[in-house]
Design a protein around this motif. Structure first.
Motif, PDB file in Angstrom:
ATOM      1  N   ASP A  97      39.384  40.849  41.935  1.00  0.00           N
ATOM      2  CA  ASP A  97      39.017  39.619  42.647  1.00  0.00           C
ATOM      3  C   ASP A  97      38.673  40.008  44.078  1.00  0.00           C
ATOM      4  O   ASP A  97      39.544  40.053  44.944  1.00  0.00           O
ATOM      5  CB  ASP A  97      40.182  38.636  42.590  1.00  0.00           C
ATOM      6  CG  ASP A  97      39.855  37.300  43.220  1.00  0.00           C
ATOM      7  OD1 ASP A  97      38.856  37.195  43.946  1.00  0.00           O
ATOM      8  OD2 ASP A  97      40.624  36.360  42.983  1.00  0.00           O
ATOM      9  N   ILE A  98      37.398  40.335  44.311  1.00  0.00           N
ATOM     10  CA  ILE A  98      36.977  40.849  45.607  1.00  0.00           C
ATOM     11  C   ILE A  98      37.173  39.827  46.733  1.00  0.00           C
ATOM     12  O   ILE A  98      37.686  40.195  47.785  1.00  0.00           O
ATOM     13  CB  ILE A  98      35.530  41.373  45.543  1.00  0.00           C
ATOM     14  CG1 ILE A  98      35.493  42.606  44.620  1.00  0.00           C
ATOM     15  CG2 ILE A  98      34.996  41.722  46.922  1.00  0.00           C
ATOM     16  CD1 ILE A  98      34.111  43.117  44.313  1.00  0.00           C
ATOM     17  N   PRO A  99      36.819  38.545  46.554  1.00  0.00           N
ATOM     18  CA  PRO A  99      37.030  37.600  47.655  1.00  0.00           C
ATOM     19  C   PRO A  99      38.496  37.500  48.092  1.00  0.00           C
ATOM     20  O   PRO A  99      38.798  37.350  49.277  1.00  0.00           O
ATOM     21  CB  PRO A  99      36.542  36.264  47.093  1.00  0.00           C
ATOM     22  CG  PRO A  99      35.565  36.629  46.030  1.00  0.00           C
ATOM     23  CD  PRO A  99      36.110  37.913  45.433  1.00  0.00           C
ATOM     24  N   SER A 100      39.414  37.614  47.150  1.00  0.00           N
ATOM     25  CA  SER A 100      40.844  37.535  47.472  1.00  0.00           C
ATOM     26  C   SER A 100      41.447  38.896  47.808  1.00  0.00           C
ATOM     27  O   SER A 100      42.620  38.989  48.165  1.00  0.00           O
ATOM     28  CB  SER A 100      41.623  36.928  46.310  1.00  0.00           C
ATOM     29  OG  SER A 100      41.194  35.616  46.074  1.00  0.00           O
ATOM     30  N   LYS A 101      40.657  39.975  47.632  1.00  0.00           N
ATOM     31  CA  LYS A 101      41.113  41.336  47.847  1.00  0.00           C
ATOM     32  C   LYS A 101      42.320  41.676  46.979  1.00  0.00           C
ATOM     33  O   LYS A 101      43.301  42.260  47.415  1.00  0.00           O
ATOM     34  CB  LYS A 101      41.440  41.576  49.326  1.00  0.00           C
ATOM     35  CG  LYS A 101      40.241  41.408  50.225  1.00  0.00           C
ATOM     36  CD  LYS A 101      40.589  41.657  51.655  1.00  0.00           C
ATOM     37  CE  LYS A 101      39.365  41.476  52.535  1.00  0.00           C
ATOM     38  NZ  LYS A 101      39.672  41.640  53.935  1.00  0.00           N
ATOM     39  N   VAL A 102      42.230  41.288  45.684  1.00  0.00           N
ATOM     40  CA  VAL A 102      43.328  41.517  44.748  1.00  0.00           C
ATOM     41  C   VAL A 102      42.799  42.239  43.513  1.00  0.00           C
ATOM     42  O   VAL A 102      41.780  41.861  42.948  1.00  0.00           O
ATOM     43  CB  VAL A 102      43.966  40.174  44.317  1.00  0.00           C
ATOM     44  CG1 VAL A 102      44.987  40.391  43.213  1.00  0.00           C
ATOM     45  CG2 VAL A 102      44.598  39.481  45.505  1.00  0.00           C
TER      46      VAL A 102
END
Length: 53
Positions: free
Chosen positions: A44-49
């Protein structure tokens, strides 16, 4: 150019800080197709997870 980032990993409900090494010269593979046969990898790139479970 290689870089080192601080990553967080959760194992058994406990959080750990780990160094994350990235770059073209990094030769060790920590995760491969065989590792993912029975695991689910979610990025999950937007959440950096990144979740492996």
């Amino acid at each position: 150019m290689d870089a080192v980032y601080l990553g967080k990993i959760r194992v058994g409900g406990e959080d750990f800080d780990i160094p994350v090494h990235v770059g073209q010269e990094f030769s060790k593979v920590l995760l491969n197709r065989q590792s993912l046969k029975n695991q689910r990898l979610v990025v999950d790139i937007p959440s950096k997870v990144l979740t492996l479970g």
